[in-house]
Design an enzyme around this catalytic site. Structure first.
Site, PDB file in Angstrom:
ATOM      1  CG  HIS A 110      35.177  27.389  92.083  1.00 40.62           C
ATOM      2  ND1 HIS A 110      35.446  26.134  91.580  1.00 40.62           N
ATOM      3  CD2 HIS A 110      36.382  28.023  92.193  1.00 40.62           C
ATOM      4  CE1 HIS A 110      36.749  26.012  91.395  1.00 40.62           C
ATOM      5  NE2 HIS A 110      37.338  27.138  91.759  1.00 40.62           N
ATOM      6  CG  HIS A 119      39.874  24.759  94.685  1.00 41.82           C
ATOM      7  ND1 HIS A 119      40.770  25.786  94.863  1.00 41.82           N
ATOM      8  CD2 HIS A 119      39.257  25.011  93.510  1.00 41.82           C
ATOM      9  CE1 HIS A 119      40.691  26.627  93.844  1.00 41.82           C
ATOM     10  NE2 HIS A 119      39.777  26.174  93.009  1.00 41.82           N
ATOM     11  CG  ASP A 158      18.305   9.759  95.854  1.00 44.02           C
ATOM     12  OD1 ASP A 158      17.564   9.094  95.115  1.00 44.02           O
ATOM     13  OD2 ASP A 158      18.531   9.472  97.050  1.00 44.02           O
ATOM     14  CG  HIS A 165      39.774  24.898  88.195  1.00 47.26           C
ATOM     15  ND1 HIS A 165      39.194  25.909  87.476  1.00 47.26           N
ATOM     16  CD2 HIS A 165      39.935  25.385  89.451  1.00 47.26           C
ATOM     17  CE1 HIS A 165      39.032  26.972  88.256  1.00 47.26           C
ATOM     18  NE2 HIS A 165      39.466  26.669  89.466  1.00 47.26           N
ATOM     19  CE1 TYR A 188      14.273  12.578 101.577  1.00 48.20           C
ATOM     20  CE2 TYR A 188      14.941  14.761 100.839  1.00 48.20           C
ATOM     21  CZ  TYR A 188      14.996  13.735 101.774  1.00 48.20           C
ATOM     22  OH  TYR A 188      15.779  13.870 102.889  1.00 48.20           O
TER      23      TYR A 188
END
Length: 236
Positions: free
Chosen positions: A106, A108, A131, A171, A225
């Site tokens: 997570h 910000h 990609d 958020h 790749y």
């Protein structure tokens, strides 16, 4: 008839994951995806209903392998002396409901949060997006911290979607991966393309990619790749 108790978790496995999760938090700082103590990385303990996550409200330069927290998949602390991240319930919900996921992140990060504040998905208009994400980066519902509402929004939005990243409205960014490193990579790439597409829109409307080209680019990147062969989960 009672079921057999789960096998004990090898100490070296938890120790290795504690170190990995601690180190990966520094990547969030390196790529300027977080400020102060915001953001978090977690990693599932393979073969066990456990995960490792950072403690809540601890400065990044004070994070160590020793103060990482081990939780069960209900978010309860199993090992650790500090309170776990305030997003622990969201991570736990993802692990319970997406067994293929080995890492959750997570952040910000600025540009991605700008899209989240508008409640707008980042359109797939770059080959780098095709990609890594194979589609737009979707927007998830608004949800308050404190229970598993954010986790439910993550799972509902990403289930059946190629993207390993979701912009939770108003958020920030949550990403998933086959392991914690893959989830961190997805967070880095999410911010990079969110910034580029934002800048492009200041000049004019970005040109869309044809879906067949997105499909070909995604397939090549995910399955050809690099050096390690096919990945088992998007964002590797």
């Amino acid at each position: 008839m009672s079921s057999s108790p789960p096998p004990p978790v090898p100490d070296e496995t938890v120790a290795s994951l504690r170190q990995q999760v601690s180190d990966l938090h520094q990547e969030l700082v390196r790529y300027q995806l977080v400020v102060w103590t915001a953001g978090n990385v977690s990693a599932r303990v393979p073969g066990h209903d456990l995960f490792v996550i950072k403690p809540s409200g601890v400065d990044y330069d004070r994070l160590t392998a020793g103060n990482m927290i081990v939780c069960d998949l209900d978010g309860r602390v199993v090992e650790g002396d500090l309170a776990p991240s305030s997003d622990t319930a969201a991570h736990a919900y993802v692990y319970r409901n997406m067994p293929e996921v080995g890492g959750v992140v997570h952040t910000h990060s600025t540009y991605a949060c700008a899209w989240a504040a508008r409640g707008e998905a980042v359109p797939c208009v770059l080959t780098a997006m095709a990609d890594e994400f194979g589609a737009e980066i979707p927007v998830g519902p608004f949800a308050l911290i404190g229970d598993d509402s954010i986790g439910r929004g993550i799972v509902e939005t990403l289930t059946g979607h190629r993207s390993p990243a979701v912009l939770m409205r108003s958020h920030g960014v949550f990403t998933i991966g086959k392991d914690a490193r893959a989830a961190v990579k997805a967070a880095v790439m999410c911010e990079d393309v969110a910034r580029t597409v934002h800048i492009s829109r200041q000049i004019g409307e970005p040109l869309p990619l044809v879906q067949s080209d997105i499909d070909r680019l995604y397939d090549r990147y995910q399955n050809v790749y690099g050096q390690s062969g096919p990945s088992t989960l998007r964002g590797a």
